[in-house]
Design a protein around this motif. Structure first.
Motif, mmCIF file in Angstrom:
data_model
loop_
_atom_site.group_PDB
_atom_site.id
_atom_site.type_symbol
_atom_site.label_atom_id
_atom_site.label_comp_id
_atom_site.label_asym_id
_atom_site.label_seq_id
_atom_site.Cartn_x
_atom_site.Cartn_y
_atom_site.Cartn_z
ATOM 1 N N GLY A 131 6.309 25.275 7.851
ATOM 2 C CA GLY A 131 6.317 24.842 6.462
ATOM 3 C C GLY A 131 5.206 23.848 6.168
ATOM 4 N N THR A 132 5.289 23.257 5.006
ATOM 5 C CA THR A 132 4.349 22.213 4.612
ATOM 6 C C THR A 132 5.068 20.870 4.662
ATOM 7 N N PHE A 133 4.350 19.877 5.123
ATOM 8 C CA PHE A 133 4.902 18.537 5.319
ATOM 9 C C PHE A 133 4.382 17.624 4.220
ATOM 10 N N PHE A 134 5.301 16.870 3.597
ATOM 11 C CA PHE A 134 4.916 15.890 2.579
ATOM 12 C C PHE A 134 5.496 14.535 2.966
ATOM 13 N N LEU A 135 4.734 13.512 2.768
ATOM 14 C CA LEU A 135 5.237 12.176 3.081
ATOM 15 C C LEU A 135 4.670 11.169 2.092
ATOM 16 N N ARG A 136 5.522 10.260 1.673
ATOM 17 C CA ARG A 136 5.068 9.095 0.931
ATOM 18 C C ARG A 136 5.654 7.882 1.636
ATOM 19 N N LEU A 137 4.816 6.922 1.956
ATOM 20 C CA LEU A 137 5.379 5.690 2.480
ATOM 21 C C LEU A 137 4.682 4.512 1.846
ATOM 22 N N GLU A 138 5.449 3.441 1.772
ATOM 23 C CA GLU A 138 4.946 2.220 1.187
ATOM 24 C C GLU A 138 4.971 1.187 2.293
ATOM 25 N N PHE A 139 3.869 0.460 2.457
ATOM 26 C CA PHE A 139 3.921 -0.589 3.469
ATOM 27 C C PHE A 139 3.396 -1.898 2.924
ATOM 28 N N TYR A 140 3.792 -2.903 3.615
ATOM 29 C CA TYR A 140 3.623 -4.273 3.250
ATOM 30 C C TYR A 140 2.468 -4.767 4.103
ATOM 31 N N ALA A 154 0.849 -1.178 0.000
ATOM 32 C CA ALA A 154 0.000 0.000 0.000
ATOM 33 C C ALA A 154 0.887 1.230 0.000
ATOM 34 N N ARG A 155 0.373 2.314 -0.580
ATOM 35 C CA ARG A 155 1.116 3.568 -0.598
ATOM 36 C C ARG A 155 0.254 4.648 0.033
ATOM 37 N N LEU A 156 0.860 5.371 0.940
ATOM 38 C CA LEU A 156 0.172 6.455 1.620
ATOM 39 C C LEU A 156 0.883 7.757 1.281
ATOM 40 N N CYS A 157 0.125 8.715 0.730
ATOM 41 C CA CYS A 157 0.691 10.029 0.421
ATOM 42 C C CYS A 157 -0.008 11.067 1.274
ATOM 43 N N ILE A 158 0.773 11.939 1.895
ATOM 44 C CA ILE A 158 0.225 12.921 2.832
ATOM 45 C C ILE A 158 0.786 14.308 2.539
ATOM 46 N N THR A 159 -0.081 15.303 2.580
ATOM 47 C CA THR A 159 0.321 16.714 2.609
ATOM 48 C C THR A 159 -0.394 17.352 3.793
ATOM 49 N N CYS A 160 0.320 18.100 4.627
ATOM 50 C CA CYS A 160 -0.335 18.818 5.724
ATOM 51 C C CYS A 160 0.589 19.894 6.272
ATOM 52 N N PRO A 161 0.061 20.790 7.087
ATOM 53 C CA PRO A 161 0.942 21.775 7.735
ATOM 54 C C PRO A 161 1.940 21.031 8.612
#
Lengths: 285, 285, 285, 285
Positions: free
Chosen positions: C45-54, C5-12
């Protein structure tokens, strides 16, 4: 500029590592500003992580934080880990023989504040580059390899380095350092090899490249191990050449490659972006 | 489009060659539109020249021109020379096993008229790619290597090629061709090797690259000689990879390199831009 | 192959986000195999994250996980987030006019399983490419722009796309799509522009480049917005050219750039590596 | 090292030019060691040629050769031509403001004998770089732009340059030179622009690039004309950047590009490899 801290971790992969690490840091007031992670395999692999955090609101001293991290997190996951801080720059020594291009590039970037380190000294087996080095305000020590041979020279250099040198850069230093001399500096000696390893190991690679008629030449920055020209590779690059290039032209083109490749490798090492595992590196850029 | 002619020359260097060649052509009505020249050494070196001329006002037939050139200029300077014409495209055969990426790239560029040749046939030791090839209107011949071994297969392939094939491209053909089969095609068989030669010669170079932890992978297009993986290099290129790349990722990245490098090498050969001398090439681009 | 699965996040940005996200996932049985994070600024700033999990050991269904994540984590940090799964490939439509190089590259990589998506259809304003497309087993729909103009054509295309198309790729589709047509597909329409934007916007960029005498040409893949040639850039690349290149040569060189740049951008989009913010992108490679 | 001569020619194309030129040189004892030729069109185009010849056996003086060439060949073909000699290096002046990276690169390559010229002086509108420049044994002149404005400064600089300066390099000189000052130096003033022209003309291109979110940044070396940022381009290059790059990071990456691109352009100019025609250049490499 507020200091940032960098945490590098290697350990056997298993669920929960990132959660444990980041929760620990959060509860002590750290704000993570950069995190990069890699696992060699989803099951049974090795886990690598580099994260950078911002420390103005930390609730403990650095030594207390390190002690607590070791106890609470490091031990639990059998981690090999290290913490370093942007306001505690590494102490580097540059070794050189007569070719000055790599050395000058490093000194120049150092002067431009592009290399976050203290350059404690330049060591050379020749006097030639003293003036150029001292012009940058960096101490220069000539340690010729005389009648006493390399052993005597190494003893002298070890004394100069003391016990607080974090990094040795072989910026076209043309003598071979012994295993004994290198031992205390595992994964902390960076060499530039003037070819695209593993092609053209050994002497005079530009002549070899010319004879072979290759259409690209390369350069490789790697950590030094006892086995010559064969330590973990940090960075490589290539440049296009043609039949018009003489050996001298290949050398001139190669010199440009060498200084850029070495400068990148040194910068990444100083920023704790390189983790060695076995004979390879993870480079978190 | 009016036809152009290309003249390629290799000979011992001495004063007066360019003058003799261009004066000969001028007096017969040729207009030179591109000329590139290289000497390995100002004194006692080897002279290489490629020129392209425009022929609408030639005062003689092609065969008469060639005969005259040989007599008047070629012999005088002990030249190894050849003339070819843009309206007499070379006849090419493509050899492939199961990996189709290089083959498809060549067929596709051929269909886009980017490769100035006739593709007379595709030969494979497997049936797999028949439909893809025939979709381009190109004949496909499966020549499996059966009980009769490579000798029997080579005999069959020699028959298919006839005596008017100008170029054989090994587009990931995984069987080793014998010296006897190759002999008539000296400097006319191009192979793509999936590494930056001379690194990683031999089998499974992407696995070797993965184990070595290199930061770039490469591909090399070269003329085939009896010595495997060692003929004159025509073109090479590299692509950046990281610790995140599995062997499969390296292969996928490498496939893109291979098809581009091979396509460039084939194009340059077809345009008579490549002159072989010893184990190297001059590539006039 | 077990799904990831891939989770993409944008937030303060604020302290504790990574900890909250990874602890949530860990407690539900996820093993993170790749995590990349970026903050535009250490403070405010703005926070960005992409993670992939099993996911083989997840203790909840996907919909339950998503509901819980939204409640427990997403809401708390005002996140803009999305979850996607490697076994639920996106549904893509490719638009093309007459130049086939970009389309063929995408179909070919799709056939080689390098593009993780379903290609639901190819739509063109011409019939020319029907056979090539159908040869890949992909449905082809010609939607000419006739007397009814673009509005009528767009209505027809919208019907073909239905309401479950995740991505539209403009693979050298030469008609301008209206804002109304594009609206439902914000950040889900990728275009290839045949120049290094923002240089040479507008028509016939290769002719512009030729007149300007540039030494490099470029290509740019970007998300389409109402403002032509100006949406968020996903990927760019350049290639070296010389005074010898005619406009036709520039186009041929550019075609190779275009297909590679577009293929990379589409792949990254399909792997959820691209996060748009304002007029820019974060690309986690 | 025996001197070589370089002949550069521009003229209307027609049959017989190469023959006339090379026959003339041959009859006077020259041995051509490198020849590169380009025509914009096979019929009615413009002809460009650069050739290098080896002169130990010339039967006439340089001035006699030039006079004869003009009479016998140059006039007949309406040539714009120039002859220069490797043992008569050009006299260059370097202009700089405060950013030293381009200047240092040029001085360093000069010191390494990679730039075949005499550097007669460095001129700056600031005192800052005096010590660095004088360390290379090169005269430094500070010409501040004071109350008298640019006109007064230009008068002073014109005096310093004298009438025997062959090349002015603007190595990040941040003042705009007037048309009057530039007039005597047509196609002999090289500037480095910190972007991939024609993108991001004007001020602060790295900030513009950051705002636009480009994935590559570039640098352009060009001859200066009255129209700012718009003279004939000699060389360009790009480097890959990501969303992680701040404006400062873009500048640091750009600085490396700038110094390499400028150094290449200057070297090619000094070797007479660049011919200007209209707003473009032919670069014979």
């Amino acid at each position: 500029m507020v200091a940032t801290a960098r945490l590098c971790i290697t350990c056997p992969d298993r669920p929960g590592i990132v959660s444990a690490v980041t929760t620990f840091l959060y509860t002590h007031g750290a704000n993570i500003i950069d995190l990069d992670q890699h696992s060699t395999d989803p099951e049974g692999g090795t886990f690598f992580l580099r994260l950078e955090f911002y420390t103005p609101y930390m609730d403990v001293s650095r030594s207390a934080l390190e002690a607590a991290f070791g106890e609470v997190v490091g031990g639990r996951f059998s981690m090999d880990w290290r913490l370093s801080y942007s306001d505690e720059p590494k102490r580097a020594a540059l070794f050189v023989s007569r070719h000055d291009h790599c050395l000058m590039e490093l000194l120049w970037r150092f002067a431009r504040k592009e290399l976050p380190c203290d350059i404690a000294m330049v060591v050379s087996n020749h006097e030639d580059l003293r003036a150029s080095v001292e012009g940058f305000g960096v101490p220069f020590h000539a340690v010729p390899v005389g009648d006493g041979g390399m052993a005597e020279a190494e003893a002298k250099m070890a004394e100069l380095l003391g016990d607080n040198t974090d990094l040795i850069v072989l910026a076209r230093y043309m003598r071979i350092l012994s295993g004994d001399f290198l031992r205390p500096y595992e994964h902390r000696v960076i060499n530039i090899h003037h070819s695209f390893l593993p092609a053209f190991v050994g002497a005079d690679p530009y002549r070899q490249a010319h004879e072979k008629g290759v259409k690209l030449i390369g350069a490789t920055a790697h950590y030094v191990t006892a086995e010559l020209d064969a330590g973990p590779i940090i960075e490589q690059d290539t440049a296009r050449v043609t039949h018009r290039f003489s050996v001298a032209d290949l050398k001139a083109t190669g010199s440009d490659l060498e200084r850029n490749v070495l400068a990148r490798a040194v910068k990444w090492h100083l920023e704790d972006r390189v983790i060695v595992f076995g004979n390879k590196t993870v480079v978190f850029r």
